[in-house]
Design a protein around this motif. Structure first.
Motif, short mmCIF file in Angstrom:
data_model
loop_
_atom_site.label_atom_id
_atom_site.label_comp_id
_atom_site.label_asym_id
_atom_site.label_seq_id
_atom_site.Cartn_x
_atom_site.Cartn_y
_atom_site.Cartn_z
N ALA A 154 0.85 -1.20 0.00
CA ALA A 154 0.00 0.00 0.00
C ALA A 154 0.88 1.24 0.00
O ALA A 154 2.00 1.23 0.51
CB ALA A 154 -0.92 0.01 1.22
N ASP A 155 0.33 2.29 -0.58
CA ASP A 155 0.94 3.62 -0.48
C ASP A 155 0.26 4.29 0.70
O ASP A 155 -0.92 4.59 0.65
CB ASP A 155 0.67 4.37 -1.79
CG ASP A 155 1.15 5.83 -1.74
OD1 ASP A 155 1.55 6.29 -0.66
OD2 ASP A 155 1.08 6.49 -2.79
N ILE A 156 1.02 4.48 1.77
CA ILE A 156 0.41 5.11 2.96
C ILE A 156 1.05 6.46 3.25
O ILE A 156 0.91 7.01 4.34
CB ILE A 156 0.51 4.18 4.19
CG1 ILE A 156 1.94 3.67 4.38
CG2 ILE A 156 -0.46 3.01 4.04
CD1 ILE A 156 2.15 2.93 5.68
N GLY A 160 6.89 14.20 -1.69
CA GLY A 160 5.79 14.08 -2.65
C GLY A 160 5.41 12.61 -2.77
O GLY A 160 5.23 11.92 -1.76
N HIS A 161 5.32 12.11 -4.00
CA HIS A 161 4.99 10.69 -4.21
C HIS A 161 6.22 9.90 -4.63
O HIS A 161 6.09 8.85 -5.25
CB HIS A 161 3.91 10.57 -5.30
CG HIS A 161 2.56 11.07 -4.89
ND1 HIS A 161 1.64 10.27 -4.25
CD2 HIS A 161 1.97 12.28 -5.04
CE1 HIS A 161 0.53 10.97 -4.03
NE2 HIS A 161 0.70 12.20 -4.50
N SER A 162 7.43 10.40 -4.31
CA SER A 162 8.61 9.77 -4.91
C SER A 162 9.10 8.51 -4.22
O SER A 162 9.53 7.57 -4.88
CB SER A 162 9.75 10.78 -5.05
OG SER A 162 10.19 11.20 -3.78
N GLY A 174 9.23 2.89 -4.80
CA GLY A 174 8.69 4.23 -4.82
C GLY A 174 7.96 4.52 -3.53
O GLY A 174 8.46 4.22 -2.43
N ASP A 175 6.73 5.04 -3.64
CA ASP A 175 5.99 5.41 -2.42
C ASP A 175 5.12 4.27 -1.89
O ASP A 175 4.23 4.49 -1.07
CB ASP A 175 5.14 6.68 -2.66
CG ASP A 175 4.18 6.53 -3.83
OD1 ASP A 175 4.09 5.42 -4.40
OD2 ASP A 175 3.51 7.52 -4.17
N ASP A 176 5.38 3.05 -2.35
CA ASP A 176 4.59 1.90 -1.88
C ASP A 176 5.39 1.02 -0.93
O ASP A 176 6.52 0.62 -1.23
CB ASP A 176 4.14 1.07 -3.08
CG ASP A 176 3.12 1.83 -3.90
OD1 ASP A 176 1.93 1.69 -3.63
OD2 ASP A 176 3.54 2.60 -4.79
N GLY A 184 -1.86 7.72 4.43
CA GLY A 184 -3.00 6.81 4.45
C GLY A 184 -3.74 6.72 3.11
O GLY A 184 -4.85 6.20 3.05
N GLN A 185 -3.10 7.19 2.05
CA GLN A 185 -3.73 7.27 0.72
C GLN A 185 -4.50 6.03 0.28
O GLN A 185 -5.63 6.12 -0.17
CB GLN A 185 -2.64 7.59 -0.32
CG GLN A 185 -3.15 7.69 -1.75
CD GLN A 185 -2.02 7.93 -2.75
OE1 GLN A 185 -1.41 8.99 -2.75
NE2 GLN A 185 -1.74 6.94 -3.59
N ASP A 186 -3.89 4.86 0.42
CA ASP A 186 -4.52 3.65 -0.12
C ASP A 186 -5.45 2.94 0.87
O ASP A 186 -6.01 1.90 0.55
CB ASP A 186 -3.45 2.64 -0.56
CG ASP A 186 -2.77 3.05 -1.86
OD1 ASP A 186 -3.16 4.08 -2.43
OD2 ASP A 186 -1.84 2.34 -2.28
MG MG Z 1 1.54 8.15 -3.64
#
Ligand code: MG
Ligand code: F6R
Ligand code: MG
Length: 364
Positions: free
Chosen positions: A10-12, A17-19, A51-53, A93-95
């Motif tokens: 998950a991307d949390i 940024g999102h890197s 990455g961001d995951d 907590g995006q995902d």
């Molecule tokens: Mg992201």
């Protein structure tokens, strides 16, 4: 011995940024899974990021879709989100699409690939993890590994693979599935697999033995949330050697940086660049999309590894090629085919802008 390999991601929260992922989040995940191993839920685990995951690679004896294992992953992401919030990371907590765990993380945002297997004398597995792309990104590589003799010479000259593989293909919009037998049905199969935004390969099976050869995460985040919440950033587990393609046959498809959906704002086509884990920090135009591959030998469920398989100068040329393709596509700016076709843009933030302009259209 039967063992289950579960990869849940998950991307949390992104840094910066999102890197990429923040080390403190990975430390927390490590702590959570260490405790679960001690207390017996897991046989073994490995935490990494693409990455961001955040990627939780776990082995256990509980089978697929197990509530305790899914809850462990969910709770780990919730703990990580607390840190992301404290550090004010981007998209904390995006995902996690729900407030409470409901038995299985599958429809709740995180991506899941799991396989229960009878561990072989030597169980070689390769785990692919991608960032800034969607679940259909594995279609072409899986086709090449298990159905293309120009990629996998074993299909031609190894008696234990000559009988071919079966592909389970999911329609991610209509929630239906179909199984095709390769090689005799490859023309039928490619009608669907060649449209990866809608049809994604969920699993591959050895036809003579029925053994599972590969599984992927096919969850489409936008379909779950009903709005744009970032890309799927999928994972895929592939078994190797013996009845399955050799390690080199499994990595070979990634020498062609195939064009995939994702990249900036999940709204573009870009080349899938194979990189070492330490290089999986997409920054140029929030990309280009990345894939990493971790190899393990399983020993009674213990994860012997990882070996970072794309950390090899032999992949320098595919990376250079990916950069050239990225450069070429970027020159298109907001034009298709760099920007996704309109139908796919429905699942991005663009419809909100279009809605605003709707009233200004007059009849011709
Ligand atoms: Mg992201
Ligand atoms: C793509 C991705 C990024 C973001 C972009 C805008 O999957 O995660 O390209 O879409 O950075 O991010 P927000 O809307 O979070 O500011
Ligand atoms: Mg991501």
């Amino acid at each position: 011995m039967k063992v289950t390999l579960s990869v849940i991601k998950a991307d949390i929260g992104g840094y910066v940024g999102h890197s990429t992922s923040h080390p403190k989040i990975l430390e927390k995940a490590e702590e959570c899974l260490k405790a679960a191993k001690k207390e017996g839920t897991l046989i073994d685990y490995h935490v990494t990021s693409c990455g961001d995951d955040v990627q939780l690679i776990m082995t256990h004896k509980k089978g697929e879709d197990n509530k305790a294992v899914h809850k462990l992953a969910w709770d780990t992401f919730v703990e990580g989100t607390k840190i992301a919030k404290k550090l004010k990371l981007h998209g904390a907590g995006q995902d996690l699409l729900s407030d409470a765990f409901s038995g299985n993380v599958k429809a709740m945002g995180p991506g899941v690939a799991e396989m229960e297997i009878e561990e072989r004398q030597a169980e070689t597995v390769i785990i692919f993890m991608a960032d800034k792309t969607s679940s259909g990104a594995w279609n072409m590589p899986l086709y090449k590994m298990f159905a293309d003799p120009f990629n996998t010479i074993g299909l031609v000259i190894a008696g234990n693979m000559h009988g071919g593989f079966a592909f389970e293909v999911h329609d991610v919009k209509e929630h239906k599935k179909i199984t095709f037998n390769a090689p005799e049905e490859i023309y039928d199969m490619l009608v669907f697999m060649g449209a990866p935004s809608r049809y994604a390969v969920k699993a591959v099976y050895h036809r003579e033995t029925g053994e599972v050869a590969a599984v992927s995460s096919t969850q489409r985040l936008s379909m779950m949330a009903g709005r744009y919440v970032g890309k799927d950033d999928p994972v895929c587990i592939v078994r190797s050697q013996g009845n399955f393609p050799a390690v080199g046959e499994i990595l070979e498809p990634f020498t062609m940086p195939a064009m995939v959906e994702g990249w900036m704002r999940g709204s573009h086509h870009g080349p899938l660049m194979p990189v070492a884990q330490h290089q999986a920090n997409p920054s140029r135009f929030d990309g280009p999309p990345r894939v990493i591959s971790y190899g393990f030998q399983l020993a009674d469920g213990k994860l012997v590894g990882p070996r970072d398989m794309f950390d090899d100068p032999a992949f320098d040329e595919p990376r250079r090629w990916a950069n050239q393709a990225a450069e070429y596509l970027r020159r298109h700016g907001p034009f298709e085919p760099h920007r996704l076709p309109l139908e796919e843009m429905e699942y991005t933030t663009m419809p909100q802008v279009m809605k605003k302009l709707q009233k200004r259209f007059v009849k011709l």
